[in-house]
Design a protein around this motif. Sequence first.
Motif, PDB file in Angstrom:
ATOM      1  N   ARG A   1      53.193  -1.618   2.061  1.00  0.00           N
ATOM      2  CA  ARG A   1      53.759  -2.610   1.129  1.00  0.00           C
ATOM      3  C   ARG A   1      54.087  -3.915   1.844  1.00  0.00           C
ATOM      4  N   SER A   2      54.695  -3.793   3.019  1.00  0.00           N
ATOM      5  CA  SER A   2      55.124  -4.979   3.754  1.00  0.00           C
ATOM      6  C   SER A   2      53.929  -5.784   4.256  1.00  0.00           C
TER       7      SER A   2
ATOM      8  N   ARG B   1      50.320 -10.604   3.384  1.00  0.00           N
ATOM      9  CA  ARG B   1      48.904 -10.965   3.202  1.00  0.00           C
ATOM     10  C   ARG B   1      48.040 -10.491   4.368  1.00  0.00           C
ATOM     11  N   GLU B   2      48.479  -9.433   4.985  1.00  0.00           N
ATOM     12  CA  GLU B   2      47.682  -8.759   6.017  1.00  0.00           C
ATOM     13  C   GLU B   2      46.985  -7.583   5.336  1.00  0.00           C
ATOM     14  N   TYR B   3      45.928  -7.903   4.585  1.00  0.00           N
ATOM     15  CA  TYR B   3      45.364  -6.926   3.658  1.00  0.00           C
ATOM     16  C   TYR B   3      44.682  -5.756   4.346  1.00  0.00           C
ATOM     17  N   GLU B   4      43.994  -5.990   5.436  1.00  0.00           N
ATOM     18  CA  GLU B   4      43.331  -4.885   6.124  1.00  0.00           C
ATOM     19  C   GLU B   4      44.349  -3.921   6.732  1.00  0.00           C
ATOM     20  N   LEU B   5      45.421  -4.468   7.290  1.00  0.00           N
ATOM     21  CA  LEU B   5      46.463  -3.605   7.849  1.00  0.00           C
ATOM     22  C   LEU B   5      47.173  -2.825   6.744  1.00  0.00           C
TER      23      LEU B   5
ATOM     24  N   ALA C   1      47.208   1.361   6.424  1.00  0.00           N
ATOM     25  CA  ALA C   1      48.420   2.174   6.290  1.00  0.00           C
ATOM     26  C   ALA C   1      48.370   3.019   5.021  1.00  0.00           C
ATOM     27  N   ALA C   2      47.882   2.434   3.929  1.00  0.00           N
ATOM     28  CA  ALA C   2      47.793   3.181   2.662  1.00  0.00           C
ATOM     29  C   ALA C   2      46.798   4.334   2.775  1.00  0.00           C
ATOM     30  N   GLU C   3      45.693   4.106   3.465  1.00  0.00           N
ATOM     31  CA  GLU C   3      44.703   5.171   3.639  1.00  0.00           C
ATOM     32  C   GLU C   3      45.253   6.300   4.507  1.00  0.00           C
TER      33      GLU C   3
ATOM     34  N   SER D   1      44.469  -4.645  -2.022  1.00  0.00           N
ATOM     35  CA  SER D   1      44.019  -5.257  -0.775  1.00  0.00           C
ATOM     36  C   SER D   1      42.670  -5.939  -0.951  1.00  0.00           C
ATOM     37  N   TYR D   2      41.891  -5.469  -1.923  1.00  0.00           N
ATOM     38  CA  TYR D   2      40.630  -6.133  -2.269  1.00  0.00           C
ATOM     39  C   TYR D   2      40.833  -7.146  -3.401  1.00  0.00           C
ATOM     40  N   TYR D   3      41.557  -6.728  -4.411  1.00  0.00           N
ATOM     41  CA  TYR D   3      41.717  -7.559  -5.608  1.00  0.00           C
ATOM     42  C   TYR D   3      42.385  -8.892  -5.298  1.00  0.00           C
ATOM     43  N   ASP D   4      43.405  -8.877  -4.462  1.00  0.00           N
ATOM     44  CA  ASP D   4      44.149 -10.102  -4.176  1.00  0.00           C
ATOM     45  C   ASP D   4      43.382 -11.083  -3.307  1.00  0.00           C
ATOM     46  N   GLN D   5      42.173 -10.703  -2.909  1.00  0.00           N
ATOM     47  CA  GLN D   5      41.332 -11.623  -2.141  1.00  0.00           C
ATOM     48  C   GLN D   5      40.153 -12.156  -2.958  1.00  0.00           C
TER      49      GLN D   5
END
Length: 296
Positions: A79-80, A85-89, A93-95, A117-121
């Motif tokens: 979440r953090s 906006r560190e989408y890959e990190l 963590a979610a995976e 993480s994909y949608y927000d980009q």
Amino acid sequence: MTLRYQAAGLVLILTLALSGCADRKELALESQKPGQIYVRAQQDFDRGRFRDAAETFAEIERIYPYSEWARAGTIMSSRSYHLAREYELSRGAAERFLLSYPGDEDAALAQHLIALSYYDQLDQKGRDRSNAVQAWRSLQVVKSEYPDSEFAKTIDLKIDLTADRLAAKEMEVGRFYLKQKKYGPAIRRFQSVVTNGFLDAVEIENSEGEIIEPDYDRSTSHTPEALYRLIEAYTALGLTEQARESAEILAYNFNDTQWYRYGYDMLQNPDAKPDSGGLRRFLEKFQRQTIRGKWL
């Protein structure tokens, strides 16, 4: 000592100092209980220091990997990182969370964070179609695997916008082919937008590796233009019947759009396209019958 060597020495001193600070922080965390580390990370989170919070939450997972706090730390790290906006990190963590706690009550949140993480980009420049494809897949998994979650109930708008982005890519390629007078490939692209075939081509796997059907049966905002472009391509090829079918769908479903007006105006000029006079008469008759209610 020259200025260059003085600068190099200063860089070395700063590097060693920062390294020492990092080591001291790591040692300080390892001497604390997991709950204490969590509270420290939560304080950074509450202050909007999301990158610092994410790194500290992740330390719980590293130092106390088998504790209950590790579970909470991993999802909060994701979440953090997302808020930073560190989408890959965030996705990583979610995976890891889903791999370690697949049946947890926060599994839906983890899958939602992967999708985000994909949608927000999507609006970021330089992002290609693959990013939208991944967003589409991940959003569909949220809806399919966690249908009763709060995320599944509010995800339709994101699904619509992602589908719209994928349709825009199809239209871009279709327009290119049309401009090059490569009508066959252009028609296939535009038909794909009308039928949502471009979505059917995206395979979606659930957590067990099974292929699931996408939950989508709505038109995108590009459908009216796709129908108009089909009329263009078909009339250029002299395929009157196919052009009429596209005109019928456009007139019936999208008569309040600019693309219906463009199509109608185009077909009013008998010299504009092959047999456009016949198509013009067809559209006029269809408009009288279905829109104005006049069956003459």
